[in-house]
Write a protein that holds these residues in place. Structure first.
Motif, PDB file in Angstrom:
ATOM      1  N   GLU A   1      -2.947  -3.243   8.586  1.00 15.55           N
ATOM      2  CA  GLU A   1      -3.834  -3.415   7.430  1.00 15.55           C
ATOM      3  C   GLU A   1      -4.396  -4.832   7.377  1.00 15.55           C
ATOM      4  O   GLU A   1      -5.561  -5.045   7.020  1.00 15.55           O
ATOM      5  CB  GLU A   1      -3.065  -3.108   6.148  1.00 15.55           C
TER       6      GLU A   1
ATOM      7  N   SER B   1       0.832  -1.193   0.000  1.00 13.50           N
ATOM      8  CA  SER B   1       0.000   0.000   0.000  1.00 13.50           C
ATOM      9  C   SER B   1       0.876   1.256   0.000  1.00 13.50           C
ATOM     10  O   SER B   1       2.048   1.208   0.375  1.00 13.50           O
ATOM     11  CB  SER B   1      -0.893   0.011   1.239  1.00 13.50           C
TER      12      SER B   1
ATOM     13  N   SER C   1      10.664   6.650   5.235  1.00 14.27           N
ATOM     14  CA  SER C   1      10.588   7.574   6.362  1.00 14.27           C
ATOM     15  C   SER C   1      11.958   7.850   6.973  1.00 14.27           C
ATOM     16  O   SER C   1      12.934   7.147   6.695  1.00 14.27           O
ATOM     17  CB  SER C   1       9.675   6.984   7.437  1.00 14.27           C
TER      18      SER C   1
ATOM     19  N   ALA D   1       5.265   4.673   2.343  1.00 13.82           N
ATOM     20  CA  ALA D   1       5.615   5.885   3.077  1.00 13.82           C
ATOM     21  C   ALA D   1       6.492   5.559   4.281  1.00 13.82           C
ATOM     22  O   ALA D   1       7.462   6.274   4.577  1.00 13.82           O
ATOM     23  CB  ALA D   1       4.345   6.602   3.528  1.00 13.82           C
ATOM     24  N   ALA D   2       6.160   4.470   4.983  1.00 17.37           N
ATOM     25  CA  ALA D   2       6.979   4.068   6.125  1.00 17.37           C
ATOM     26  C   ALA D   2       8.383   3.667   5.679  1.00 17.37           C
ATOM     27  O   ALA D   2       9.377   3.984   6.343  1.00 17.37           O
ATOM     28  CB  ALA D   2       6.310   2.920   6.877  1.00 17.37           C
TER      29      ALA D   2
ATOM     30  N   VAL E   1       2.738  -1.232   9.883  1.00 18.01           N
ATOM     31  CA  VAL E   1       1.644  -0.736   9.050  1.00 18.01           C
ATOM     32  C   VAL E   1       0.938  -1.895   8.350  1.00 18.01           C
ATOM     33  O   VAL E   1      -0.294  -1.984   8.330  1.00 18.01           O
ATOM     34  CB  VAL E   1       2.163   0.279   8.016  1.00 18.01           C
TER      35      VAL E   1
ATOM     36  N   ALA F   1       0.741   3.477   2.145  1.00 18.21           N
ATOM     37  CA  ALA F   1       1.122   3.694   3.548  1.00 18.21           C
ATOM     38  C   ALA F   1       2.382   2.916   3.898  1.00 18.21           C
ATOM     39  O   ALA F   1       3.264   3.420   4.606  1.00 18.21           O
ATOM     40  CB  ALA F   1      -0.029   3.290   4.467  1.00 18.21           C
TER      41      ALA F   1
ATOM     42  N   ALA G   1       7.266  -0.243   8.603  1.00 22.69           N
ATOM     43  CA  ALA G   1       6.399  -0.649   7.495  1.00 22.69           C
ATOM     44  C   ALA G   1       5.721  -1.985   7.790  1.00 22.69           C
ATOM     45  O   ALA G   1       4.578  -2.215   7.387  1.00 22.69           O
ATOM     46  CB  ALA G   1       7.210  -0.732   6.202  1.00 22.69           C
TER      47      ALA G   1
END
Length: 419
Positions: free
Chosen positions: A290, A54, A63, A59-60, A286, A56, A283
């Motif tokens: 999910e 994903s 980071s 993004a992790a 995350v 998200a 990640a």
């Protein structure tokens, strides 16, 4: 290499200030990343070990946690300034334990192979006997390959599958266990499309006094979504990856009971690894979050439904489907009935925009093909698309030059990262 307008338009995940900074600073590297995004979006990703994370999770991975050195574990690091990465790792551990019903989780392994290495280090000593699925039947390199540490450090005995059904022969497993008295038994495969009988493996392990290690790298994502039985109640140690069906970052994890927690942790760090990759661990957290949602549960069941539909379609096109079908995301098939071997089929399919692997054919000559439905299910494809893909397979193997355009038409309707 230059960035074409088509490449620029693909995934919205690249429309960010950080990626724009990369494009300005290093256009050559940016071109490669954009081109790979285009490749993934324009072709069918059917490698059983791959998926689309994903935004998200991405993004992790990108980071500031990538900057932090964090040898050790939360609360007992070898470096200062770890308060926030400690929180990220605790979050990942807690979510993994809850998701899989495990008493302990270690989320630091860099890969599935790293997880298996740590499990062996925790439970075995060089020279110990291990019983695992043989490589010709779908075993992994870490299950005794002489090219791998496992085959050089330990004495592996291989079990296989029934010559007629292609299913695990549990009578053979029991016979070999009684004969060789292994220190550990490994259940797991990279291409076996059916659910292992974890209870049967546990019974055999108990009979000979062996540890049971489940290498659940492939099915763990289905386990998370309730679409496959869990090895956690049966195995002493469960090794897994966090990508594949689980749809997280590339990495590994280990699940075990409380009595082995300290041995597993010490086997990961400091015995086999150094500093944890904290951006990847975040990640993973995350992805575990999910995977705990109803949407992911529906996704996991759709992955299996799609694999069964695609297997049926391939059989109708003339492929011999190994074991007669699948219980998971994995399909193994022999294209010999179409007049080609696995390597030739893979090349023709790749030329037509369908990316997959070859696999060993148990008790047969040459190689077959191995594919999976995790990525295309993430894109939103269902049973109608599985029927189309099966037809495209048959046409591509017969070198129909129109297939590539039809594949691009299909993928254009199901972008992996829709805006």
């Amino acid at each position: 290499m230059s960035v074409t307008p088509e490449v620029r338009s693909v995934p919205a995940v690249y429309d960010s200030p950080s990626f724009e900074a990369l494009r300005r600073q290093d256009p050559q590297a940016a071109d490669i990343l954009f081109a790979e995004a285009q490749r993934q979006a324009a072709s069918l990703q059917l490698i059983a070990a791959e998926n689309f994370t994903s935004p998200a999770v991405l993004a992790a991975l990108g980071s500031p946690l990538a900057n932090k050195y964090a040898e050790g574990y939360p609360g007992v690091r070898h470096h200062g300034g770890c308060e926030l990465v400690d929180a990220a790792e605790r979050l990942a551990v807690e979510r993994a334990m809850t998701l899989f019903g495990a008493e302990h989780a270690n989320v630091q392994p860099h890969s599935g192979s790293s997880a298996v290495l740590a499990a062996y280090a925790a439970l075995l000593r060089p020279g110990d006997t291990v019983l695992a699925m043989g490589l010709p039947y779908g075993g992994h390199l870490t299950h005794g390959s002489r090219a791998n540490f496992s085959g050089r450090w330990f004495d592996f005995v291989a079990y296989g599958v029934d010559a007629e059904t292609g299913l695990i022969d549990y009578d053979q497993v029991r016979h070999l266990a009684r004969q060789h008295r292994p220190k550990a038994i490994v259940c797991g495969s990279i291409s076996y499309p059916r659910h292992p009988d974890y209870a049967a493996f546990r019974e055999i392990a108990d009979e000979v006094g062996a540890y049971l290690i489940a290498d659940a790298a492939h099915p763990i994502g289905l386990v998370a979504g309730g679409a496959a039985p869990s090895p956690v109640p049966y195995a002493d140690v469960v090794c897994a990856t966090t990508h594949k069906v689980l749809r997280g970052p590339r990495g590994g994890m280990i699940l075990c009971g409380a009595e082995l927690a300290d041995r597993i942790d010490r086997a990961v760090f400091p015995f086999t690894q150094g500093g944890a990759q904290m951006h990847t661990i975040a990640a993973k957290a995350v992805a575990f979050g999910e995977a705990a949602t109803p949407a992911y549960r529906a996704y996991a069941h759709q992955v299996v439904a799609n694999a069964r539909a695609l297997a049926e379609g391939l059989a109708a096109e003339g492929f011999t489907v190994l074991t007669g079908g699948t219980d998971t995301h994995i399909i193994g098939a022999d294209p010999a009935g179409l007049g080609v071997d696995g390597r030739t089929a893979r090349g023709r399919l790749a030329a037509a925009g369908m990316v997959l692997d070859t696999c060993a054919l148990p008790y047969g000559d040459g190689r077959g093909i191995r594919l999976g439905t995790a990525a295309i299910t993430t894109q939103g494809m269902g049973r109608p698309e599985m029927a189309r893909i099966a037809t495209l397979f048959g046409a591509a193997v017969h070198e129909d030059g129109r297939v590539l355009d039809r594949v691009r038409e299909l993928t254009g309707s199901f972008p992996p990262y829709p805006r």
